[in-house]
Write an enzyme that holds these catalytic residues in place. Structure first.
Site, PDB file in Angstrom:
ATOM      1  N   CYS A 213       0.808  -1.213   0.000  1.00 42.32           N
ATOM      2  CA  CYS A 213       0.000   0.000   0.000  1.00 42.32           C
ATOM      3  C   CYS A 213       0.846   1.270   0.000  1.00 42.32           C
ATOM      4  CB  CYS A 213      -0.972  -0.003   1.153  1.00 42.32           C
ATOM      5  SG  CYS A 213      -0.215  -0.278   2.734  1.00 42.32           S
TER       6      CYS A 213
ATOM      7  N   HIS B 225      -1.905   0.650   7.267  1.00 35.75           N
ATOM      8  CA  HIS B 225      -2.280   0.947   5.891  1.00 35.75           C
ATOM      9  C   HIS B 225      -1.842   2.372   5.555  1.00 35.75           C
ATOM     10  CE1 HIS B 225      -4.342   0.134   2.214  1.00 35.75           C
ATOM     11  NE2 HIS B 225      -5.230   1.133   2.359  1.00 35.75           N
TER      12      HIS B 225
ATOM     13  N   ASP C 248      -8.249   5.642  -1.993  1.00 36.73           N
ATOM     14  CA  ASP C 248      -7.349   4.535  -1.627  1.00 36.73           C
ATOM     15  C   ASP C 248      -6.938   3.810  -2.889  1.00 36.73           C
ATOM     16  OD1 ASP C 248      -5.901   2.546  -0.527  1.00 36.73           O
ATOM     17  OD2 ASP C 248      -7.466   1.824   0.830  1.00 36.73           O
TER      18      ASP C 248
END
Lengths: 329, 658
Positions: free
Chosen positions: B412, B456, B472
């Site tokens: 991520c 994250h 995202d």
């Protein structure tokens, strides 16, 4: 003590097993009863006298003349089968008159010791406070050590050895009152006092005491007495009781009731008398009551009232002291 | 070894038995933090001491011990580069305890034995520097009990009391300590933050950090340590809304994203918002200042402010478990950007990522609407062969360019970082947000566990009319990461630790059960701070807003009450424990006292009997029997337990009438 009293006495009425406390009590009660038939109405004093004997102590009777001191001693000697001597103390007495002396024997060509009247199992030292301190202390030393030393030889006194000394109250003329250090040699001091009216009436009506004495049966013999003395030492004193005795002794030392408190030796003596008293009551353990009852007789002659209690009698102070010390529960 | 050999040393000087067990128990958990060679030293000295007891081995003399002390200090100093601080300090304690075993003489070493037991307590305390969880608390209790027992053993001469007696004594002591500890725990005035600052290394920093470079989050994802736990007091947020906002990173140097220094204030960035959602967070110590909240926070916990970028910042670092009640708004709009904020959200080093910058510039000219530029980037992630993986190939020269155009494999942080760089090149204000995504419901479902594996990174772009909007990029290529966690999104989930895999294995379930215990412990014990204290006392005593003066007053009075109660209990139990007969007798006398026949303090049982018989002949039989029996049991030589029981029964039944 597992060899029984009867077996030693040879008059085994009971089976030859360990004598029970209850049986012992019967026997001791019989002795007290027999003494009580001579000295009327004075059972507590008689019990104390017997307890004193069982505790291997010596007895001081302090009283006016004619109260039955001599009769008590004779009754004891007779009942317990003890060899009895009486020494009448006078101011001109010498130690040798008591202890005995060595006399030159022409036939043997040597000095031979002639034992004095102290060589007996029960010695009545009558009016001990009439003798000089030197003579007094000769007897007291013999009492303490159980032996007599004269001219380099030591001779043991017989066993059991029990001295009953009588003393006129110190207010009388011509006496040498025993000093405190000497008083300490007597385990107990008792007073007989006047009989109560009922007892006195019975005394007047009854037979002559001397003739009665002669007819008394012997209830126990010296070896039996020695075994009883040994048994006294095995009477159990529980921890709480020892605490209580200690509390009593310490109460005599603190609080200012008395000039000086009881000595550790007096504490041991108190416990011994309480044991004997418990045995007399037919118990194999000491109760606080045994201590309470015997304390005045034990401590009365050892303590002097302190300054704040001048004039009070030691007995009364002791009773007050007993009441003030709480019992361990 | 021969059994009689054990009997040789003086009692109270034997390691074998309770002292050894207590020491072993106190030393064992430290093995996880001290170097292995130190544990070996402990075992070796322990065996040597046992040999000295059993086989008369010689113990080292003073000079040898001094040399060993110097050598061990040197080795520890070399290992940790210091002799101070938590790690080296505990290692030193460990080493010196081991050496003390050899100084403990076999004959007459009672003083040394006591010193060792005190070292045992110290070791238990030292362990608390590392862990204060419920399991550690249980261990500490057991260890203290054992050490206490060993202390009783070594302090008593002649072989020591039997085990049962020692156990009773220790149990009694601990039971008496409990009320005191409770009173102190509840009432002692709490200060916000830790009472004293721990040495630097004691406040280990864990979790999401203040900067992010490739690999940072992936590394974190391998740990299943708990970051925080959450209980929602209202409804649950949807799975794709569980973004736990942490540091906002808006400074990029070509490799690493960093936080800007921002002063926390009291103004939230949102200008319009939906209804707020409430929940309670129990945060594990992180060593950092920020707290986590659902995107975006709408309330401020104690000692905390909010930055312009929507981060919750505490006044001091979180070095203890912190519990806070929090509100968040999930739908929101933020206000306009100042020109300074705008330029900060567009800044990109000119040398960084030339290819990405070129692509961004191209999008800027192609799409007039910034929202279309955002879509273009997400479409690129979706169309091109991008992979989502925990262990991407290295990107040694330029993280963004190599990821976007060569390797196309990343976690991520790669996606978020590259996306923000692209957006900034396309002149869309953007920034990286780090934190946690998701969370695992506890078995009972009453709270969520958020682990480090849920760490994250995502992005925010500023769009006209909407303000800062969460994008995202990871969701574009691995939507299952958002819905079901990391393990379902990566091709090689075995590289994750057991608990972050969310399996159904019984081990996982058992561990989750344990987690519930830990959660309760955190909630009620570790997170008991000034707010909770105020809350609890308000609820218990109705004393709202208690200040420290009130607390001291309460504390002193409660301690006095507890002390008095313990003293009374002590006296009572001493009397009762020692002497049931005396107790019964006292009751008997009290009953007689009630009818006017009080025993005088100096009255013995037989005199009492005689007096009662004189005053109340009707009671003579009953009381006489009891009193004679009492005298016999109290003063007799061998009290018969059977008769004692009979007497007790008799005493209980005895009810004299006036």
């Amino acid at each position: 003590m597992e060899r029984t009293l009867e077996a030693v006495q040879g008059t085994a009425a009971a089976p030859a097993t360990a004598i029970s406390t209850a049986a012992l009590r019967e026997r001791l009660d019989a002795i007290i009863r027999q003494l009580g038939s001579i000295i009327l109405g004075k059972e507590p004093a008689l019990r104390l006298a017997l307890a004193c004997l069982l505790a291997r102590g010596h007895l001081l009777i302090e009283d006016l003349p004619g109260m039955g001191k001599t009769t008590l001693a004779q009754a004891l000697a007779r009942t317990l089968g003890l060899e009895y001597r009486r020494i009448q103390f006078t101011s001109d007495m010498l130690p040798a008159d008591i202890l005995g002396a060595s006399v030159y024997d022409r036939e043997q060509g040597a000095f031979v010791f002639h034992p004095g009247p102290v060589f007996a199992q029960l010695v009545l030292a009558d009016e001990i406070n009439r003798a000089s301190p030197k003579t007094q202390s000769a007897l007291l030393e013999a009492m303490e050590e159980g032996q007599v030393t004269s001219e380099g030889h030591t001779r043991r006194l017989p066993q059991p050895f029990f001295v009953i000394a009588t003393q006129n109250p110190a207010t009388q003329l011509g006496t040498f009152p025993l000093p405190e250090s000497q008083l300490d040699r007597f385990l107990l001091r008792v007073r007989l006092g006047y009989p109560d009216p009922k007892a006195e009436r019975a005394l007047l009506a009854g037979e002559d005491r001397r003739r009665l004495l002669d007819r008394l049966p012997v209830l126990i013999d010296p070896p039996g007495l020695l075994l009883l003395q040994a048994r006294v030492e095995r009477v159990h004193a529980a921890d709480v009781l020892l605490d209580y005795v200690q509390a009593l002794i310490s109460a005599t030392r603190h609080g200012g009731q008395f000039e000086t408190g009881l000595s550790p030796r007096a504490g041991l003596a108190l416990l011994r008398v309480a044991r004997a008293w418990a045995l007399l009551a037919g118990r194999d353990h000491v109760l606080p009551e045994d201590v309470q009852v015997t304390l005045p007789a034990l401590a009365g002659h050892r303590l002097r009232p302190g300054a704040q209690n001048a004039g009070a009698r030691a007995d009364e102070l002791l009773q007050r002291l007993v009441n003030s010390v709480p019992l361990p529960v | 070894m021969r059994p009689e050999a054990w009997t040789r040393p003086a009692p109270g000087a034997r390691l074998y038995g309770l002292p050894g067990l207590a020491l072993l128990c106190a030393m064992a958990p430290h093995v996880t933090v001290v170097p292995l060679w130190l544990a070996a030293v402990f075992i070796a000295t322990g065996l040597w001491r046992l040999g000295a007891e059993a086989r008369d081995w010689a113990l080292p003399n003073r000079w040898l011990l001094a040399a060993a002390t110097v050598a061990l200090c040197g080795a520890i100093g070399w290992q940790y580069r210091t002799l101070f601080g938590r790690e080296a300090g505990v290692a030193l304690l460990y080493a010196m305890t081991s050496l003390k075993l050899l100084e403990w003489r076999v004959h007459g070493g009672q003083r040394d034995a006591l010193v060792l037991m005190l070292l045992g307590y110290l070791l238990v305390m030292a362990r608390m520097l590392y862990d204060q969880g419920p399991v550690t608390a249980l261990w500490a209790l057991a260890s203290v009990a054992l050490t206490l027992a060993a202390q009783v053993r070594v302090a008593s001469d002649g072989g020591g009391p039997p085990v049962a007696a020692v156990a009773r004594l220790v149990g009694g002591l601990l039971a008496r300590a409990v009320p005191l500890a409770l009173v102190l725990f509840v009432l002692f005035p709490r200060v916000p933050g830790p009472l004293w600052s721990l040495p630097q290394d004691a406040a280990a920093r864990t979790g999401v950090g203040e900067d992010m470079s490739p690999g940072t989050i992936a590394e974190l994802s391998r740990s299943d340590a708990v970051a925080f736990r959450v209980r929602f007091t209202g409804g649950l947020p949807a799975a794709d809304r569980r973004y736990w906002r942490g540091p906002v990173l808006d400074r990029y140097d070509g490799r690493t994203w960093r936080m800007s220094e921002e002063l926390p204030g009291e103004h939230f960035p949102q200008t319009e918002a939906s209804q707020a959602l409430s929940y309670v967070v129990t945060l594990e110590p992180s060593g950092r200042r920020w707290l986590y909240a659902l995107d975006l926070p709408d309330s401020l916990p104690a000692q905390t402010g909010v930055t312009a970028s929507g981060m919750l910042m505490r006044r001091s670092a979180v070095t203890e478990v912190v519990r806070y009640e929090q509100r968040s708004v999930l739908e929101y709009r933020t206000g306009p950007l100042t020109s300074w904020e705008r330029s900060r959200a567009l800044r990109l080093p000119s040398t960084a990522a030339p290819r990405a910058q070129a692509l961004g510039r191209e999008w800027r000219t192609r799409f007039a609407d910034p929202a279309e530029r955002v879509q273009a980037a997400l479409t690129m992630f979706r169309r091109e062969p991008f992979r989502y993986t925990l262990s991407p190939p290295l990107t040694p020269t330029d993280a963004v360019d190599e990821f976007l155009f060569d390797t196309r494999a990343g976690f991520c942080e790669h996606y978020a970082g590259a996306f923000v760089a692209l957006m900034r090149a396309a002149e869309v204000p953007a920034r990286v947000v780090t934190g946690y995504l998701g969370g695992e419901p506890s078995p009972g479902g009453d709270y969520f566990i958020v682990r480090q594996s849920d760490a994250h990174a995502w992005a925010e772009v500023w769009l006209e009319g909407r303000g800062w909007t969460r994008i995202d990029p990871t969701a574009a290529i691995a939507p299952e990461r958002v819905e079901r966690g990391t393990a379902s999104a990566i091709p090689d989930p075995d590289s994750l630790s057991l608990l972050s895999r969310r399996g159904e294995s019984w081990v996982a379930i058992a561990l989750l059960k344990l987690d519930a215990l830990e959660y309760a412990w955190n909630e009620w014990v570790l997170a008991y701070g000034p707010e909770r204290q105020r809350e609890l006392l308000g609820w218990l005593l109705g004393w709202r807003d208690i200040d420290w003066r009130g607390l001291i007053l309460l504390l002193v009075s409660a301690l006095a009450i507890v002390g008095l109660a313990l003293a009374l209990l002590n006296r009572r139990s001493r009397r009762q424990g020692r002497d049931p007969l005396g107790r019964s007798y006292a009751r008997f006398c009290a009953r007689l006292a009630a009818i006017g026949l009080a025993r005088q303090a100096s009255e013995g049982p037989l005199s009492y009997r005689a007096r009662i018989a004189r005053l109340r002949p009707d009671l003579a039989d009953a009381t006489g029997q009891i009193l004679v029996r009492y005298a016999e049991l109290r003063f007799g030589e061998h009290p018969d337990p059977q008769r004692l029981r009979e007497l007790n029964a008799q005493l209980r039944r005895f009810r004299p009438r006036a």
